[in-house]
Motif scaffolding. Structure first.
Motif, mmCIF file in Angstrom:
data_model
loop_
_atom_site.group_PDB
_atom_site.id
_atom_site.type_symbol
_atom_site.label_atom_id
_atom_site.label_comp_id
_atom_site.label_asym_id
_atom_site.label_seq_id
_atom_site.Cartn_x
_atom_site.Cartn_y
_atom_site.Cartn_z
ATOM 1 N N GLN A 1 30.544 59.744 -0.262
ATOM 2 C CA GLN A 1 29.570 60.772 -0.642
ATOM 3 C C GLN A 1 28.182 60.572 -0.023
ATOM 4 O O GLN A 1 27.174 60.998 -0.572
ATOM 5 C CB GLN A 1 29.468 60.888 -2.170
ATOM 6 C CG GLN A 1 30.740 61.392 -2.831
ATOM 7 C CD GLN A 1 31.199 62.742 -2.268
ATOM 8 O OE1 GLN A 1 30.419 63.680 -2.204
ATOM 9 N NE2 GLN A 1 32.467 62.825 -1.870
ATOM 10 N N THR B 1 38.160 71.263 -2.260
ATOM 11 C CA THR B 1 37.304 70.878 -3.381
ATOM 12 C C THR B 1 38.231 70.455 -4.503
ATOM 13 O O THR B 1 39.446 70.708 -4.444
ATOM 14 C CB THR B 1 36.409 72.038 -3.860
ATOM 15 O OG1 THR B 1 37.243 73.049 -4.449
ATOM 16 C CG2 THR B 1 35.594 72.624 -2.705
ATOM 17 N N ALA B 2 37.676 69.832 -5.497
ATOM 18 C CA ALA B 2 38.521 69.433 -6.633
ATOM 19 C C ALA B 2 39.224 70.644 -7.235
ATOM 20 O O ALA B 2 40.389 70.562 -7.639
ATOM 21 C CB ALA B 2 37.676 68.714 -7.682
ATOM 22 N N ASP B 3 38.557 71.782 -7.237
ATOM 23 C CA ASP B 3 39.133 72.984 -7.844
ATOM 24 C C ASP B 3 40.177 73.649 -6.962
ATOM 25 O O ASP B 3 41.052 74.362 -7.474
ATOM 26 C CB ASP B 3 38.024 73.993 -8.173
ATOM 27 C CG ASP B 3 37.152 73.532 -9.338
ATOM 28 O OD1 ASP B 3 37.704 72.925 -10.285
ATOM 29 O OD2 ASP B 3 35.935 73.769 -9.297
ATOM 30 N N ASN C 1 41.360 71.298 -13.436
ATOM 31 C CA ASN C 1 40.564 70.375 -14.239
ATOM 32 C C ASN C 1 41.172 70.249 -15.633
ATOM 33 O O ASN C 1 40.632 70.724 -16.628
ATOM 34 C CB ASN C 1 39.115 70.853 -14.317
ATOM 35 C CG ASN C 1 38.200 69.802 -14.924
ATOM 36 O OD1 ASN C 1 38.604 68.656 -15.116
ATOM 37 N ND2 ASN C 1 36.967 70.185 -15.224
ATOM 38 N N HIS D 1 41.353 65.570 -11.028
ATOM 39 C CA HIS D 1 40.176 66.375 -10.706
ATOM 40 C C HIS D 1 38.974 65.471 -10.415
ATOM 41 O O HIS D 1 38.235 65.682 -9.440
ATOM 42 C CB HIS D 1 39.869 67.344 -11.857
ATOM 43 C CG HIS D 1 38.882 68.403 -11.502
ATOM 44 N ND1 HIS D 1 37.515 68.211 -11.608
ATOM 45 C CD2 HIS D 1 39.050 69.675 -11.043
ATOM 46 C CE1 HIS D 1 36.893 69.316 -11.236
ATOM 47 N NE2 HIS D 1 37.800 70.226 -10.879
ATOM 48 N N LYS D 2 38.799 64.462 -11.226
ATOM 49 C CA LYS D 2 37.667 63.548 -11.027
ATOM 50 C C LYS D 2 37.836 62.739 -9.738
ATOM 51 O O LYS D 2 36.865 62.469 -9.022
ATOM 52 C CB LYS D 2 37.536 62.612 -12.235
ATOM 53 C CG LYS D 2 37.062 63.323 -13.501
ATOM 54 C CD LYS D 2 36.944 62.352 -14.674
ATOM 55 C CE LYS D 2 36.467 63.087 -15.931
ATOM 56 N NZ LYS D 2 36.401 62.171 -17.111
ATOM 57 N N TYR E 1 39.452 63.689 -6.984
ATOM 58 C CA TYR E 1 39.202 64.543 -5.829
ATOM 59 C C TYR E 1 37.733 64.951 -5.735
ATOM 60 O O TYR E 1 37.222 65.177 -4.634
ATOM 61 C CB TYR E 1 40.110 65.773 -5.863
ATOM 62 C CG TYR E 1 41.569 65.424 -5.709
ATOM 63 C CD1 TYR E 1 42.002 64.555 -4.704
ATOM 64 C CD2 TYR E 1 42.524 65.935 -6.576
ATOM 65 C CE1 TYR E 1 43.336 64.217 -4.567
ATOM 66 C CE2 TYR E 1 43.868 65.608 -6.451
ATOM 67 C CZ TYR E 1 44.260 64.750 -5.442
ATOM 68 O OH TYR E 1 45.585 64.413 -5.308
ATOM 69 N N GLN E 2 37.059 65.028 -6.859
ATOM 70 C CA GLN E 2 35.625 65.299 -6.829
ATOM 71 C C GLN E 2 34.881 64.147 -6.138
ATOM 72 O O GLN E 2 33.915 64.361 -5.403
ATOM 73 C CB GLN E 2 35.086 65.477 -8.260
ATOM 74 C CG GLN E 2 33.627 65.902 -8.349
ATOM 75 C CD GLN E 2 33.378 67.285 -7.771
ATOM 76 O OE1 GLN E 2 34.157 68.202 -8.003
ATOM 77 N NE2 GLN E 2 32.293 67.428 -7.016
ATOM 78 N N TYR F 1 36.233 64.233 -2.038
ATOM 79 C CA TYR F 1 36.144 65.375 -1.132
ATOM 80 C C TYR F 1 34.925 65.287 -0.218
ATOM 81 O O TYR F 1 33.940 64.609 -0.505
ATOM 82 C CB TYR F 1 36.155 66.680 -1.929
ATOM 83 C CG TYR F 1 34.799 67.284 -2.237
ATOM 84 C CD1 TYR F 1 34.421 68.497 -1.646
ATOM 85 C CD2 TYR F 1 33.901 66.663 -3.111
ATOM 86 C CE1 TYR F 1 33.179 69.064 -1.926
ATOM 87 C CE2 TYR F 1 32.668 67.228 -3.392
ATOM 88 C CZ TYR F 1 32.306 68.421 -2.789
ATOM 89 O OH TYR F 1 31.088 68.983 -3.061
#
Length: 348
Positions: A27, A53-55, A60, A81-82, A84-85, A88
């Motif tokens: 990041q 993206t996570a979405d 989620n 989800h967390k 991949y957040q 990404y």
């Protein structure tokens, strides 16, 4: 044979080496730039990102089905989800990262994980697309990518032979003319024993396309062996230092290792050559240093050749060693100095 931008992919050209950044930027855009610079310094031909993206890659959700339960996984007990957040690559980073790679003369492209990612990457005019193993049976994505008409590189991890066949048919039916399939074992890291590189020539024959390796083993040995078996695309995860941490750092190459992969994979390619038993010009010059029969002790005319006064030594100016047993017991026709190449004229 086909081209990705100006790079030829074919059995007759050196391997195309791809450095996969994945989430190893941790990041930080500055770290992402440093990874690009290090990849260029290592001599790779292309840099690859992942576009999601996570979405767009998961939901989620907090139920167990969205938790990684495999206790042997690098990411055990993590929420998808967390995870991949964290992993990404922000989409606004793609262009500056791609521009950085292009400034070094490297190709830059990505793995899209849904159709919106394809639209986004098209806006950046990527030269090709990579399909990740866990997306290789997503026909929605495959159709979208194929319709761009650009070359497609698809990993074949977690897919049966029937899955691969069906996905190849989908790609070709919807416009993909140039295809590379990557042998892939989708465990992280993968063991050499689970890599099964002998699948590469079988896959090339079965699907009639270029073959490569998406390699999750440690080190570069599997990649070099893959080239010997016909792989012409090599993909490896890449980081600055594994000790820096990151979602994929544990099975990523460091700069020195990546440079060795580039160098040694090209050497492996060059060494394959062709079936050949003809001596090269340099080998012809070395013929003089092969062994032959020499007299190694002073002899008078009439002395008998024996195991003490005749030996097989270098260079090759004397009689061939095939005559050794035939000569033993015969008499010298003349006096012979020690260190003389033996010839038939010296034998009665």
């Amino acid at each position: 044979m086909f081209k990705i931008a100006n790079t030829i992919i074919s059995p007759d050209h050196k391997p195309f080496v791809i450095a996969e950044m994945s989430g190893n930027h941790n990041q930080s855009l500055d770290r992402a730039f440093a990874i690009v610079d290090a990849a260029a310094e290592a001599g790779v031909h292309a840099l690859k990102l992942q576009t999601y993206t996570a979405d767009t890659i998961t939901f989620n959700g907090s139920s167990d089905e969205f938790i990684i339960k495999d206790q042997n996984s690098l990411w055990k007990n993590q929420n998808l989800h967390k995870l991949y957040q964290l992993a990404y690559t922000p989409w606004e980073w793609h262009k500056p990262i791609f521009d950085r790679a292009k400034a070094h003369g490297m190709l830059a492209f990505s793995s899209p994980f849904d159709t919106t990612a394809v639209d986004f990457l098209e806006s950046l005019d990527v030269p090709c697309y990579k399909i990740a193993s866990f997306e290789n049976t997503d026909h929605i994505l495959l159709k979208k990518v194929a319709q761009t008409g650009k070359p497609v590189i698809m990993s074949t991890g977690v897919a049966s032979i029937a899955d691969i066949q069906e996905s190849v048919e989908v790609l070709r039916k919807h416009g993909c003319k140039d295809l590379v399939l990557l042998k892939c074992t989708s465990t992280y890291p993968a063991t050499p024993e689970s890599t099964n590189l002998l699948t590469i020539p079988h896959m090339r024959e079965l699907f009639d396309c270029q073959i490569g390796l998406s390699d999750h083993t440690m080190g570069i040995g599997a990649g070099i062996a893959a080239v010997a078996l016909g792989a012409r695309v090599l993909e490896k995860h890449f980081t600055l230092r594994r000790a820096d941490g990151g979602v994929d750092s544990a099975f990523s190459l460091e700069p020195e290792e990546l440079k060795n992969l580039v160098i040694e994979s090209e050497r492996a390619f060059l060494a394959m050559g062709k079936v050949n038993y003809i001596l090269s010009e340099k080998e012809q010059k070395s013929l003089q240093y092969k062994r032959s029969l020499y007299v190694v002790e002073p002899m008078k005319a009439g002395d008998i050749f024996n195991e003490q006064n005749v030996r097989s030594i270098r260079p090759s100016n004397g009689l061939h060693t095939r005559y050794y047993e035939e000569i033993l017991g015969k008499k010298a026709s003349i006096a012979i100095e020690a260190g003389t190449a033996l010839s038939f004229s010296m034998i009665l």
